[in-house]
Design an enzyme around this catalytic site. Sequence first.
Site, PDB file in Angstrom:
ATOM      1  N   ILE A  45      30.270  59.513  11.991  1.00  0.00           N
ATOM      2  CA  ILE A  45      29.005  58.786  12.005  1.00  0.00           C
ATOM      3  C   ILE A  45      27.979  59.526  11.163  1.00  0.00           C
ATOM      4  O   ILE A  45      28.026  60.743  11.036  1.00  0.00           O
ATOM      5  CB  ILE A  45      28.513  58.589  13.472  1.00  0.00           C
ATOM      6  CG1 ILE A  45      27.266  57.703  13.538  1.00  0.00           C
ATOM      7  CG2 ILE A  45      28.317  59.909  14.175  1.00  0.00           C
ATOM      8  CD1 ILE A  45      26.886  57.256  14.958  1.00  0.00           C
ATOM      9  N   CYS A  46      27.065  58.766  10.560  1.00  0.00           N
ATOM     10  CA  CYS A  46      25.926  59.330   9.833  1.00  0.00           C
ATOM     11  C   CYS A  46      26.398  60.213   8.674  1.00  0.00           C
ATOM     12  O   CYS A  46      27.248  59.817   7.890  1.00  0.00           O
ATOM     13  CB  CYS A  46      25.031  60.069  10.822  1.00  0.00           C
ATOM     14  SG  CYS A  46      23.452  60.635  10.154  1.00  0.00           S
ATOM     15  N   GLY A  47      25.873  61.405   8.563  1.00  0.00           N
ATOM     16  CA  GLY A  47      26.187  62.282   7.444  1.00  0.00           C
ATOM     17  C   GLY A  47      27.645  62.660   7.345  1.00  0.00           C
ATOM     18  O   GLY A  47      28.120  63.021   6.260  1.00  0.00           O
ATOM     19  N   THR A  91      30.027  60.690   7.346  1.00  0.00           N
ATOM     20  CA  THR A  91      30.681  59.741   6.445  1.00  0.00           C
ATOM     21  C   THR A  91      30.578  60.232   5.001  1.00  0.00           C
ATOM     22  O   THR A  91      31.500  60.036   4.210  1.00  0.00           O
ATOM     23  CB  THR A  91      30.078  58.329   6.564  1.00  0.00           C
ATOM     24  OG1 THR A  91      28.687  58.347   6.198  1.00  0.00           O
ATOM     25  CG2 THR A  91      30.213  57.793   7.986  1.00  0.00           C
ATOM     26  N   ALA A 100      30.379  54.790  10.997  1.00  0.00           N
ATOM     27  CA  ALA A 100      29.161  54.108  11.433  1.00  0.00           C
ATOM     28  C   ALA A 100      27.964  54.818  10.833  1.00  0.00           C
ATOM     29  O   ALA A 100      28.037  56.000  10.465  1.00  0.00           O
ATOM     30  CB  ALA A 100      29.056  54.098  12.955  1.00  0.00           C
TER      31      ALA A 100
END
Length: 201
Positions: free
Chosen positions: A102-104, A106, A153
């Site tokens: 999730i977030c960074g 990715t 996400a």
Amino acid sequence: MNAKPVHHAVYDTYADWETGHATAYLARAGYGIRTVGPSREPVTSLGGLRVQPACALDDVRPAESSLLILPGADLWDTSDDLAPFARKAREFLDAGVPVAAICGATAGLAREGLLDDREHTGAVSFYLAATGYGGGERYVDADAVTDGGLITAGPTEPVAFAREVFRLLGVYEGEVLDAWYRLFHDSDPQAYAVLEKAAAR
């Protein structure tokens, strides 16, 4: 339940709010949650929580895990310190063990080349494009995306992230999964009744 534990990466500046729904309800479902740090030295989350990792990254084996969770962190974008976690994600996926980012995180997977051939999402498409990765055409504008064993996400979607984790591991499904999502995402009181009914079975 005798399921293998879920491994949750922790590192300095990790976004502690992004994975709480997932870990709380995985634990309720009987999964052990094992925190994994760069070493066993304590780390500090973005919210100031000091965490003592249960194990070091080098000691984690995909065969001994149900899932690897990678939360966002400032360090994903400011240094290469977390690149070993992206390499560990490759090891998990190559072994057929799922990864949820999730977030960074990715962006870390994008730099590792793990999003080039998989449907995925993130904060916004241009955030991932800035990594120079080759998967831009596979970007999906959605709250969370599952492609095979990889969940992605954006930072504003911890509930959708958890939903995909539960779906992938079979923790909840069908009407119950939908009700869980509606309860925590939409504050739908009718969803609570569905969950209570399911728990009583």
